[in-house]
Design a protein around this motif. Sequence first.
Motif, PDB file in Angstrom:
ATOM      1  N   TYR A   1      -1.120  -7.386   3.000  1.00 59.71           N
ATOM      2  CA  TYR A   1      -0.499  -8.668   3.329  1.00 59.71           C
ATOM      3  C   TYR A   1       0.479  -9.176   2.223  1.00 59.71           C
ATOM      4  CZ  TYR A   1      -4.034 -10.533   0.221  1.00 59.71           C
ATOM      5  OH  TYR A   1      -4.767 -10.802  -0.801  1.00 59.71           O
ATOM      6  N   GLN A   2       0.488  -8.394   1.028  1.00 60.13           N
ATOM      7  CA  GLN A   2       1.325  -8.858   0.076  1.00 60.13           C
ATOM      8  C   GLN A   2       2.620  -7.817   0.008  1.00 60.13           C
ATOM      9  OE1 GLN A   2      -0.947  -7.968  -3.528  1.00 60.13           O
ATOM     10  NE2 GLN A   2      -2.111  -9.976  -3.228  1.00 60.13           N
ATOM     11  N   ARG A   3       2.647  -6.767   0.811  1.00 58.80           N
ATOM     12  CA  ARG A   3       3.834  -5.980   0.923  1.00 58.80           C
ATOM     13  C   ARG A   3       4.735  -6.676   1.928  1.00 58.80           C
ATOM     14  NH1 ARG A   3       1.852   0.131   1.559  1.00 58.80           N
ATOM     15  NH2 ARG A   3       1.059   0.462  -0.546  1.00 58.80           N
ATOM     16  N   LYS A   4       6.031  -6.388   1.489  1.00 61.76           N
ATOM     17  CA  LYS A   4       7.193  -7.204   2.415  1.00 61.76           C
ATOM     18  C   LYS A   4       7.414  -6.547   3.837  1.00 61.76           C
ATOM     19  CE  LYS A   4       8.410 -10.570  -0.265  1.00 61.76           C
ATOM     20  NZ  LYS A   4       8.109 -11.960   0.019  1.00 61.76           N
ATOM     21  N   GLY A   5       7.126  -5.090   3.749  1.00 60.55           N
ATOM     22  CA  GLY A   5       7.699  -4.514   5.047  1.00 60.55           C
ATOM     23  C   GLY A   5       6.559  -4.820   6.177  1.00 60.55           C
ATOM     24  N   TYR A   6       5.271  -4.922   5.598  1.00 63.54           N
ATOM     25  CA  TYR A   6       4.284  -5.232   6.671  1.00 63.54           C
ATOM     26  C   TYR A   6       4.456  -6.520   7.261  1.00 63.54           C
ATOM     27  CZ  TYR A   6       1.862  -0.760   5.820  1.00 63.54           C
ATOM     28  OH  TYR A   6       1.379   0.591   5.521  1.00 63.54           O
ATOM     29  N   GLN A   7       4.799  -7.547   6.287  1.00 60.57           N
ATOM     30  CA  GLN A   7       5.040  -8.790   6.434  1.00 60.57           C
ATOM     31  C   GLN A   7       5.853  -9.022   7.701  1.00 60.57           C
ATOM     32  OE1 GLN A   7       5.462 -11.196   3.021  1.00 60.57           O
ATOM     33  NE2 GLN A   7       3.345 -11.119   2.418  1.00 60.57           N
ATOM     34  N   ARG A   8       7.135  -8.366   7.455  1.00 58.00           N
ATOM     35  CA  ARG A   8       8.369  -8.292   8.457  1.00 58.00           C
ATOM     36  C   ARG A   8       7.642  -7.740   9.834  1.00 58.00           C
ATOM     37  NH1 ARG A   8      12.135  -5.700   4.208  1.00 58.00           N
ATOM     38  NH2 ARG A   8      12.265  -7.660   2.905  1.00 58.00           N
ATOM     39  N   PHE A   9       7.168  -6.706   9.736  1.00 58.85           N
ATOM     40  CA  PHE A   9       6.552  -6.142  10.891  1.00 58.85           C
ATOM     41  C   PHE A   9       5.697  -6.884  11.746  1.00 58.85           C
ATOM     42  CE2 PHE A   9       3.445  -3.756  13.323  1.00 58.85           C
ATOM     43  CZ  PHE A   9       4.204  -3.019  14.232  1.00 58.85           C
ATOM     44  N   PHE A  10       4.701  -7.831  11.120  1.00 57.19           N
ATOM     45  CA  PHE A  10       3.884  -8.502  11.889  1.00 57.19           C
ATOM     46  C   PHE A  10       4.423  -9.722  12.443  1.00 57.19           C
ATOM     47  CE2 PHE A  10       0.580  -5.980   9.647  1.00 57.19           C
ATOM     48  CZ  PHE A  10      -0.106  -5.616  10.682  1.00 57.19           C
ATOM     49  N   ALA A  11       5.726 -10.297  11.459  1.00 59.28           N
ATOM     50  CA  ALA A  11       6.295 -11.433  11.847  1.00 59.28           C
ATOM     51  C   ALA A  11       7.103 -11.198  13.129  1.00 59.28           C
ATOM     52  CB  ALA A  11       7.098 -12.022  10.766  1.00 59.28           C
ATOM     53  N   GLY A  12       7.693  -9.979  13.036  1.00 59.97           N
ATOM     54  CA  GLY A  12       8.564  -9.493  14.375  1.00 59.97           C
ATOM     55  C   GLY A  12       7.715  -9.343  15.546  1.00 59.97           C
ATOM     56  N   VAL A  13       6.466  -8.818  15.152  1.00 62.37           N
ATOM     57  CA  VAL A  13       5.858  -8.704  16.522  1.00 62.37           C
ATOM     58  C   VAL A  13       5.269 -10.101  17.125  1.00 62.37           C
ATOM     59  CG1 VAL A  13       3.486  -7.930  17.299  1.00 62.37           C
ATOM     60  CG2 VAL A  13       4.587  -6.302  15.798  1.00 62.37           C
ATOM     61  N   ALA A  14       4.786 -11.107  16.150  1.00 59.89           N
ATOM     62  CA  ALA A  14       4.583 -12.315  16.375  1.00 59.89           C
ATOM     63  C   ALA A  14       5.732 -13.013  17.323  1.00 59.89           C
ATOM     64  CB  ALA A  14       3.908 -13.173  15.594  1.00 59.89           C
TER      65      ALA A  14
END
Length: 169
Positions: free
Chosen positions: A7-20
């Motif tokens: 959850y601290q990595r920005k790439g994963y955060q962007r991916f999950f935010a895009g999915v949501a």
Amino acid sequence: MRIPPLYQRKGYQRFFAGVAIGFIIGWAFFLFQGGLAHEKLIHKIAKLQAEIIDYKKKNEILTSDDEKANEELAKKFKLHEINVRFSNTSSDKLSNLTKLHLTKAVEDDLEHLIGEDTETIAKSHALLVQAIENKIFELDDEQKYEVQIDHLYLYTGILRIYISAHNVE
């Protein structure tokens, strides 16, 4: 064992935010398109129900008109009334009371024909004539009369018979 802190990595955060966000936008698009399709179907169903109601009204009007016409036609072709009258040739010899009793006797004799089809009566008119002419009518004053049919008319609902009577000795 420990789960890595993704959850601290920005790439994963962007991916999950895009999915949501994609899920929310897709769900909104689905609701909008489904609502439009549902609204079109509701309008179509309402239009068809209005047409069905109109057709039912038209059908009811037409069938009621047909039923009325059929009832009137059935009334026309059923015998409603029997009129027995004396022809002019024999009316001089008999008293009015005798004529009245004879007409009433003949009408009572033919009373069973009321309500019958005029076509049936027309086909069996010879039998009707023979049945009346072969019968001897006995009145209250012990006199016997024989009736002869001069004319027989069959209208749409009326049977009119012109008779002449002779005293049987």
